[in-house]
Design a protein around this motif. Sequence first.
Motif, PDB file in Angstrom:
ATOM      1  N   UNK A   1       0.842  -1.193   0.000  1.00 58.47           N
ATOM      2  CA  UNK A   1       0.000   0.000   0.000  1.00 58.47           C
ATOM      3  C   UNK A   1       0.883   1.251   0.000  1.00 58.47           C
TER       4      UNK A   1
ATOM      5  N   UNK B   1       1.361   5.047   1.476  1.00 56.52           N
ATOM      6  CA  UNK B   1       0.919   5.916   2.571  1.00 56.52           C
ATOM      7  C   UNK B   1       0.934   7.344   2.052  1.00 56.52           C
TER       8      UNK B   1
ATOM      9  N   UNK C   1       0.074  11.287   2.331  1.00 57.12           N
ATOM     10  CA  UNK C   1      -0.126  12.389   3.276  1.00 57.12           C
ATOM     11  C   UNK C   1      -0.555  13.640   2.525  1.00 57.12           C
TER      12      UNK C   1
ATOM     13  N   UNK D   1      -2.794  11.314   7.087  1.00 58.38           N
ATOM     14  CA  UNK D   1      -2.101  10.217   6.390  1.00 58.38           C
ATOM     15  C   UNK D   1      -2.941   8.956   6.459  1.00 58.38           C
ATOM     16  N   UNK D   2      -2.993   8.234   5.331  1.00 61.32           N
ATOM     17  CA  UNK D   2      -3.708   6.955   5.323  1.00 61.32           C
ATOM     18  C   UNK D   2      -3.166   6.063   4.214  1.00 61.32           C
ATOM     19  N   UNK D   3      -3.331   4.741   4.389  1.00 58.70           N
ATOM     20  CA  UNK D   3      -2.878   3.806   3.361  1.00 58.70           C
ATOM     21  C   UNK D   3      -3.863   3.781   2.193  1.00 58.70           C
TER      22      UNK D   3
ATOM     23  N   UNK E   1      -4.429   2.327  -2.118  1.00 59.70           N
ATOM     24  CA  UNK E   1      -3.962   1.601  -3.308  1.00 59.70           C
ATOM     25  C   UNK E   1      -3.278   2.584  -4.250  1.00 59.70           C
TER      26      UNK E   1
ATOM     27  N   UNK F   1       1.468  16.891  -1.841  1.00 63.22           N
ATOM     28  CA  UNK F   1       1.204  15.543  -1.344  1.00 63.22           C
ATOM     29  C   UNK F   1       2.520  14.783  -1.195  1.00 63.22           C
ATOM     30  N   UNK F   2       2.561  13.887  -0.234  1.00 62.40           N
ATOM     31  CA  UNK F   2       3.721  13.005  -0.067  1.00 62.40           C
ATOM     32  C   UNK F   2       3.230  11.563  -0.059  1.00 62.40           C
TER      33      UNK F   2
ATOM     34  N   UNK G   1       4.528   7.483   0.497  1.00 64.84           N
ATOM     35  CA  UNK G   1       5.584   6.586   0.958  1.00 64.84           C
ATOM     36  C   UNK G   1       5.275   5.175   0.455  1.00 64.84           C
TER      37      UNK G   1
ATOM     38  N   UNK H   1       6.574   1.253   0.438  1.00 65.91           N
ATOM     39  CA  UNK H   1       7.448   0.342   1.194  1.00 65.91           C
ATOM     40  C   UNK H   1       7.711  -0.953   0.449  1.00 65.91           C
TER      41      UNK H   1
ATOM     42  N   UNK I   1      12.343   1.807   1.759  1.00 62.83           N
ATOM     43  CA  UNK I   1      11.195   2.534   1.211  1.00 62.83           C
ATOM     44  C   UNK I   1      11.643   3.718   0.380  1.00 62.83           C
TER      45      UNK I   1
ATOM     46  N   UNK J   1      10.157   7.733  -0.428  1.00 60.90           N
ATOM     47  CA  UNK J   1       9.163   8.779  -0.217  1.00 60.90           C
ATOM     48  C   UNK J   1       9.210   9.698  -1.432  1.00 60.90           C
TER      49      UNK J   1
ATOM     50  N   UNK K   1       7.642  13.164  -2.990  1.00 59.97           N
ATOM     51  CA  UNK K   1       6.888  14.377  -2.659  1.00 59.97           C
ATOM     52  C   UNK K   1       6.599  15.138  -3.945  1.00 59.97           C
TER      53      UNK K   1
ATOM     54  N   UNK L   1      13.106  10.577  -1.905  1.00 63.25           N
ATOM     55  CA  UNK L   1      14.059  10.231  -0.848  1.00 63.25           C
ATOM     56  C   UNK L   1      14.007   8.718  -0.660  1.00 63.25           C
TER      57      UNK L   1
ATOM     58  N   UNK M   1       3.316  11.712   9.574  1.00 63.55           N
ATOM     59  CA  UNK M   1       3.284  12.812   8.601  1.00 63.55           C
ATOM     60  C   UNK M   1       3.435  14.141   9.318  1.00 63.55           C
TER      61      UNK M   1
ATOM     62  N   UNK N   1       3.350  18.322   2.849  1.00 62.28           N
ATOM     63  CA  UNK N   1       3.443  17.178   3.756  1.00 62.28           C
ATOM     64  C   UNK N   1       4.675  16.316   3.487  1.00 62.28           C
ATOM     65  N   UNK N   2       5.109  15.635   4.516  1.00 66.83           N
ATOM     66  CA  UNK N   2       6.174  14.640   4.417  1.00 66.83           C
ATOM     67  C   UNK N   2       5.712  13.435   5.215  1.00 66.83           C
ATOM     68  N   UNK N   3       6.133  12.260   4.814  1.00 65.32           N
ATOM     69  CA  UNK N   3       5.692  11.053   5.531  1.00 65.32           C
ATOM     70  C   UNK N   3       6.777   9.987   5.498  1.00 65.32           C
TER      71      UNK N   3
ATOM     72  N   UNK O   1       0.335  13.788  12.082  1.00 64.15           N
ATOM     73  CA  UNK O   1      -0.608  12.675  11.938  1.00 64.15           C
ATOM     74  C   UNK O   1       0.177  11.377  11.961  1.00 64.15           C
TER      75      UNK O   1
ATOM     76  N   UNK P   1      -0.235   7.110  11.496  1.00 63.25           N
ATOM     77  CA  UNK P   1      -1.074   5.995  11.063  1.00 63.25           C
ATOM     78  C   UNK P   1      -0.475   4.694  11.594  1.00 63.25           C
TER      79      UNK P   1
ATOM     80  N   UNK Q   1      -6.663  -0.127  10.376  1.00 65.83           N
ATOM     81  CA  UNK Q   1      -5.696   0.837  10.904  1.00 65.83           C
ATOM     82  C   UNK Q   1      -6.382   1.918  11.713  1.00 65.83           C
TER      83      UNK Q   1
ATOM     84  N   UNK R   1      -5.787   6.167  12.432  1.00 70.69           N
ATOM     85  CA  UNK R   1      -5.039   7.404  12.190  1.00 70.69           C
ATOM     86  C   UNK R   1      -5.276   8.321  13.383  1.00 70.69           C
TER      87      UNK R   1
ATOM     88  N   UNK S   1      -9.273   8.370  13.846  1.00 70.31           N
ATOM     89  CA  UNK S   1     -10.123   7.802  12.805  1.00 70.31           C
ATOM     90  C   UNK S   1      -9.745   6.327  12.670  1.00 70.31           C
TER      91      UNK S   1
END
Lengths: 133, 133
Positions: free
Chosen positions: A18, A20, A22, A31-33, A35, A65-66, A68, A70, A78, A80, A82, A130, B22, B29-31, B66, B68, B78, B80, B130
């Motif tokens: 997935x 992540x 942000x 932030x959320x996982x 697809x 938006x960022x 991530x 894995x 991983x 990242x 941005x 990164x 994040x 944002x960064x994550x 944030x 997760x 999950x 958050x 959440x």
Amino acid sequence: MTDLVPPSHLDLLHSNGLAFVATTHQHRPQVSPTWFLWDDDRGHVLISLTDRRQKYRNLVRNPEVAVCLLDPVNPYRYIELRGRAESMLADEDHWLIDALTRKYLKQEKFPPNPGDGGRLLVRIAPGYVRCFG
Amino acid sequence: MTDLVPPSHLDLLHSNGLAFVATTHQHRPQVSPTWFLWDDDRGHVLISLTDRRQKYRNLVRNPEVAVCLLDPVNPYRYIELRGRAESMLADEDHWLIDALTRKYLKQEKFPPNPGDGGRLLVRIAPGYVRCFG
């Protein structure tokens, strides 16, 4: 754009883990996982949102938006990415959500959900990468 | 503060998965994945940073954060947590980083790394939770 990612981490763009993702809401991160699918031709991360999601409303106000990604086997490896949500267009024929359903659920079609609202295809153009691990 | 998390998802506060944290830098944002420890007494997420990390510099300027936390077995489940870095104090006796090393590496002491800079104990106080899945 793929030039941003070193050869050592290119495989993560095609992993079935997935993403992540942000975004921000009034300077607060969320932030959320999610697809994702990597578009090799244009070097974009593609994610599917509905217009009822907070993430969609966040990106309308601030496209920064960022993401991530894995290694599904080694979480200490991983990348990242941005960048910005370059476009959010209707996924009218469900091209993206069905492609994601094949990738993640090994099914042909995303189960219809009338409460979902309109499906959007979000193109994220990374400007900075990164790598770790 | 634990009241914010429903009983169905309390186990995730004690999971040994990574936390996706994040922060923001100038509205962007960064994550990244990070070790975490849940402080049950005060209802805080604890993370360890060094003062040379971008995440530390981000939190100095904007403490909004944030986090997760995923079910290590079912990534579609999950929580958050959104809140603020309430304090960032020196982890002088390495209490936190050693506790994280025991949790994640099953070793007693974090390997010394002279390039790391000063270790900080960051307390994140969640204000909003959440749950998913």
